[in-house]
Design an enzyme around this catalytic site. Structure first.
Site, PDB file in Angstrom:
ATOM      1  N   ARG A  94      29.831 -31.574  63.881  1.00 44.25           N
ATOM      2  CA  ARG A  94      30.553 -31.215  62.615  1.00 44.25           C
ATOM      3  C   ARG A  94      31.892 -31.036  62.998  1.00 44.25           C
ATOM      4  NH1 ARG A  94      25.719 -28.542  60.779  1.00 44.25           N
ATOM      5  NH2 ARG A  94      26.179 -26.408  62.119  1.00 44.25           N
TER       6      ARG A  94
ATOM      7  N   PHE B 163      23.004 -36.693  52.663  1.00 47.40           N
ATOM      8  CA  PHE B 163      21.818 -35.630  53.165  1.00 47.40           C
ATOM      9  C   PHE B 163      22.693 -34.498  53.291  1.00 47.40           C
ATOM     10  CE2 PHE B 163      20.394 -40.037  54.291  1.00 47.40           C
ATOM     11  CZ  PHE B 163      19.106 -40.290  53.766  1.00 47.40           C
TER      12      PHE B 163
ATOM     13  N   ASP C 201      22.686 -35.047  48.097  1.00 49.67           N
ATOM     14  CA  ASP C 201      21.499 -34.739  48.661  1.00 49.67           C
ATOM     15  C   ASP C 201      20.512 -34.713  47.249  1.00 49.67           C
ATOM     16  OD1 ASP C 201      20.625 -32.665  51.108  1.00 49.67           O
ATOM     17  OD2 ASP C 201      19.206 -32.783  49.483  1.00 49.67           O
ATOM     18  N   SER C 202      19.275 -35.257  47.545  1.00 51.61           N
ATOM     19  CA  SER C 202      18.120 -35.189  46.728  1.00 51.61           C
ATOM     20  C   SER C 202      17.860 -33.880  46.145  1.00 51.61           C
ATOM     21  CB  SER C 202      17.039 -36.005  47.016  1.00 51.61           C
ATOM     22  OG  SER C 202      16.449 -35.333  48.065  1.00 51.61           O
TER      23      SER C 202
ATOM     24  N   ALA D  72      19.561 -40.438  48.371  1.00 55.14           N
ATOM     25  CA  ALA D  72      20.644 -41.212  49.013  1.00 55.14           C
ATOM     26  C   ALA D  72      20.444 -42.761  49.250  1.00 55.14           C
ATOM     27  CB  ALA D  72      20.568 -40.547  50.518  1.00 55.14           C
TER      28      ALA D  72
ATOM     29  N   ASP E  80      22.871 -38.031  57.979  1.00 59.39           N
ATOM     30  CA  ASP E  80      22.019 -37.009  58.699  1.00 59.39           C
ATOM     31  C   ASP E  80      20.713 -36.960  57.763  1.00 59.39           C
ATOM     32  OD1 ASP E  80      21.189 -35.150  60.738  1.00 59.39           O
ATOM     33  OD2 ASP E  80      22.338 -33.515  59.718  1.00 59.39           O
TER      34      ASP E  80
ATOM     35  N   CYS F  96      16.886 -37.302  63.560  1.00 58.69           N
ATOM     36  CA  CYS F  96      16.416 -36.186  64.185  1.00 58.69           C
ATOM     37  C   CYS F  96      14.879 -35.963  64.372  1.00 58.69           C
ATOM     38  CB  CYS F  96      16.764 -35.055  63.448  1.00 58.69           C
ATOM     39  SG  CYS F  96      16.106 -34.884  61.929  1.00 58.69           S
TER      40      CYS F  96
HETATM   41  N1  SAH Z   1      23.266 -32.773  57.490  1.00 56.97           N
HETATM   42  C1  SAH Z   1      22.737 -31.297  57.169  1.00 56.97           C
HETATM   43  C2  SAH Z   1      21.270 -31.515  57.419  1.00 56.97           C
HETATM   44  C3  SAH Z   1      20.541 -32.490  56.536  1.00 56.97           C
HETATM   45  S1  SAH Z   1      18.646 -31.976  56.554  1.00 56.97           S
HETATM   46  C4  SAH Z   1      23.307 -30.303  57.754  1.00 56.97           C
HETATM   47  O1  SAH Z   1      24.208 -30.610  58.574  1.00 56.97           O
HETATM   48  O2  SAH Z   1      23.024 -29.133  57.604  1.00 56.97           O
HETATM   49  C5  SAH Z   1      18.240 -33.197  55.386  1.00 56.97           C
HETATM   50  C6  SAH Z   1      18.701 -33.348  54.030  1.00 56.97           C
HETATM   51  O3  SAH Z   1      18.269 -34.378  53.341  1.00 56.97           O
HETATM   52  C7  SAH Z   1      17.918 -32.027  53.110  1.00 56.97           C
HETATM   53  O4  SAH Z   1      18.811 -31.205  52.366  1.00 56.97           O
HETATM   54  C8  SAH Z   1      16.965 -32.787  51.797  1.00 56.97           C
HETATM   55  O5  SAH Z   1      17.148 -32.116  50.906  1.00 56.97           O
HETATM   56  C9  SAH Z   1      17.844 -34.041  51.995  1.00 56.97           C
HETATM   57  N2  SAH Z   1      17.059 -35.397  51.499  1.00 56.97           N
HETATM   58  C10 SAH Z   1      15.777 -35.562  51.894  1.00 56.97           C
HETATM   59  N3  SAH Z   1      15.364 -36.802  51.199  1.00 56.97           N
HETATM   60  C11 SAH Z   1      16.485 -37.198  50.869  1.00 56.97           C
HETATM   61  C12 SAH Z   1      16.746 -38.348  50.111  1.00 56.97           C
HETATM   62  N4  SAH Z   1      15.761 -39.258  49.896  1.00 56.97           N
HETATM   63  N5  SAH Z   1      17.990 -38.561  49.556  1.00 56.97           N
HETATM   64  C13 SAH Z   1      18.893 -37.506  49.451  1.00 56.97           C
HETATM   65  N6  SAH Z   1      18.656 -36.511  50.378  1.00 56.97           N
HETATM   66  C14 SAH Z   1      17.480 -36.297  50.880  1.00 56.97           C
END
Ligand code: SAH
Length: 417
Positions: free
Chosen positions: A239, A255, A277-278, A304, A321, A361
């Site tokens: 970040r 995400f 985000d979803s 996404a 991410d 991850c």
């Molecule tokens: N980048 C973030 C962590 C991401 S965690 C940080 O730095 O804090 C993963 C995220 O992806 C979650 O919030 C989850 O709600 C979202 N997610 C999961 N599947 C998804 C999709 N198909 N489209 C969009 N978001 C999604």
């Protein structure tokens, strides 16, 4: 009951030929390596013997998991209560940085009394007031994760033996950072296998929520509703990198969860920030965090995979991410297709000169395979791309050399030519 008494321990004897596993100091001793056992079935601790009856390891025991012992000590080392206290204190000291002084009473290995640490620790660590205090195998405490979020701690226990030693662990955490409260998250799938309760518990005062400070920015963490332990501390340095790259750029944060990458990008002078985000509650949290930092952004609740296909916008800095697509080894092929798909369509949103931070991850996805997936996404997207840096988890997430499985987060800073 004193779990450390020899009579209260499970005794497991290795099958002949399995000694090599233990000689490598890998902490996970699997059921398939065990020939015989004796002693109390639900013991918190186990001693592991070689076929000749010599003790070769000791650790947290589980009668249900495939990982029957999470070894803490090997060979002649004794596993005592002091071992656990020392490991926790070493983990705490590791986070404090060498040039920073802690108040340690004379003749006392504990890290300060409650009052002095309550007054001082938030200013002592290079990680501000939010960091992973204990990172399982990376701190030689397999089965235990503890995160600190300002004045609260969040604990995630993955093993029945560790669960039985909860009073000791809670005491050590209280001694070390004197939190206002401790949230026992109790929600990882491993707990089901261990037949441990899945309901969370709050030991403390007030609400299990906190406002944290990270690199001068502010984030709200709500332990009960948060994903994982509440905030993805492992991405802290990535970040900060994002902030340094963001000036004047149109930024897409895919995400986005807490919006943390977006908040950093805005703080770095981004021309615009879009969080996707979803989950609508994640997007609400991202709004809260942008507001906390007085920064502008736009917010989209969307899948996404759909978003990157449909948007007509173009970006100069993109963060991708996603959650772990591979939850098990059998999932790898499907996960690789998911990573390729999202990266391919994300790359199409970038013009020459743009940069992209892309992550996996999934512990089951090797760095090598992830690189191949990114390669094939770039080929299909028709973009010429080089990677400028490899990215990994922040140093409050150490990985044991003896347990490389702990290195789950991998990423690249890519640049489009
Ligand atoms: N980048 C973030 C962590 C991401 S965690 C940080 O730095 O804090 C993963 C995220 O992806 C979650 O919030 C989850 O709600 C979202 N997610 C999961 N599947 C998804 C999709 N198909 N489209 C969009 N978001 C999604």
């Amino acid at each position: 009951m004193n779990h450390f008494e020899p009579a209260n321990r499970r005794i497991l004897t290795l099958k002949p030929g399995k000694e090599r596993l233990v000689a490598n100091r890998h902490p996970w001793i699997f059921a398939g390596a065990i020939a015989r056992e004796s002693g109390p079935a639900n013991a918190a601790l186990a001693d592991l013997l070689d076929p000749q009856g010599r003790r070769i390891a000791s650790g947290f025991h589980s009668q249900h998991s495939q990982i029957r012992v999470r070894a803490l000590t090997f060979g002649d080392e004794e596993l005592t209560e002091a071992t656990i206290r020392e490991r926790i204190n070493a983990a705490v000291a590791r986070r404090m940085g060498s040039g920073l002084k802690l108040k340690v009473p004379k003749n006392d290995t504990r890290l300060g009394d409650r009052q002095s640490s309550a007054l001082s620790t938030s200013d002592l660590t290079p990680f501000d007031n939010a960091y992973r205090l204990i990172n399982a195998e990376g701190d030689e405490l397999s089965g235990l994760i503890v995160d600190r979020y300002n004045d609260i701690a969040v604990i995630e226990i993955a093993n029945a033996g560790v669960e039985q030693l909860r009073p000791l662990i809670i005491d050590c955490v209280q001694q070390a950072i004197a939190p206002r409260g401790i949230w026992l998250k109790n929600d990882i799938p491993a707990r089901k296998i261990e037949t441990l309760p899945m309901d969370p518990e709050w030991i403390g005062e007030g609400e299990p929520a906190a406002e944290i400070r990270e690199n001068g920015l502010h984030f709200h963490v709500d332990a009960p509703s948060g994903q994982k332990t509440g905030f993805f501390l492992d991405q802290r340095e990535n970040r900060a990198l994002t902030r340094s790259l963001a000036a004047g750029r149109r930024v897409l944060n895919l995400f986005s969860y807490s919006g943390a990458f977006g908040v950093y990008a805005a703080a770095g002078g981004a021309a615009s920030v879009e969080n996707v985000d979803s989950s609508s509650s994640a997007i609400e949290l991202a709004r809260t965090n942008h507001a906390l930092n007085g920064s502008e952004a736009t917010f989209t609740v969307a899948d996404a995979f759909d978003y990157v296909r449909k948007t007509t916008a173009r970006y100069d800095l993109l963060i991708c991410d996603p959650p772990a697509f591979a939850k098990s080894r059998g999932d790898i092929d499907r996960a690789a297709r998911g990573y390729k798909d999202i990266n391919l369509f994300a790359m199409k949103l970038l013009d020459p000169g743009a940069q992209m931070l892309t992550f996996s991850c999934s512990g089951h996805m090797s760095l090598d395979l992830f690189q191949k997936v990114i390669f094939s996404a770039a080929q299909d997207a028709g973009r010429r791309i080089s990677f400028v840096r490899r990215l990994t988890a922040a140093p409050d997430h150490p990985v044991s050399l003896f347990c490389p499985e702990g290195e789950y987060l991998k990423g690249f800073l890519l640049e489009v030519h």
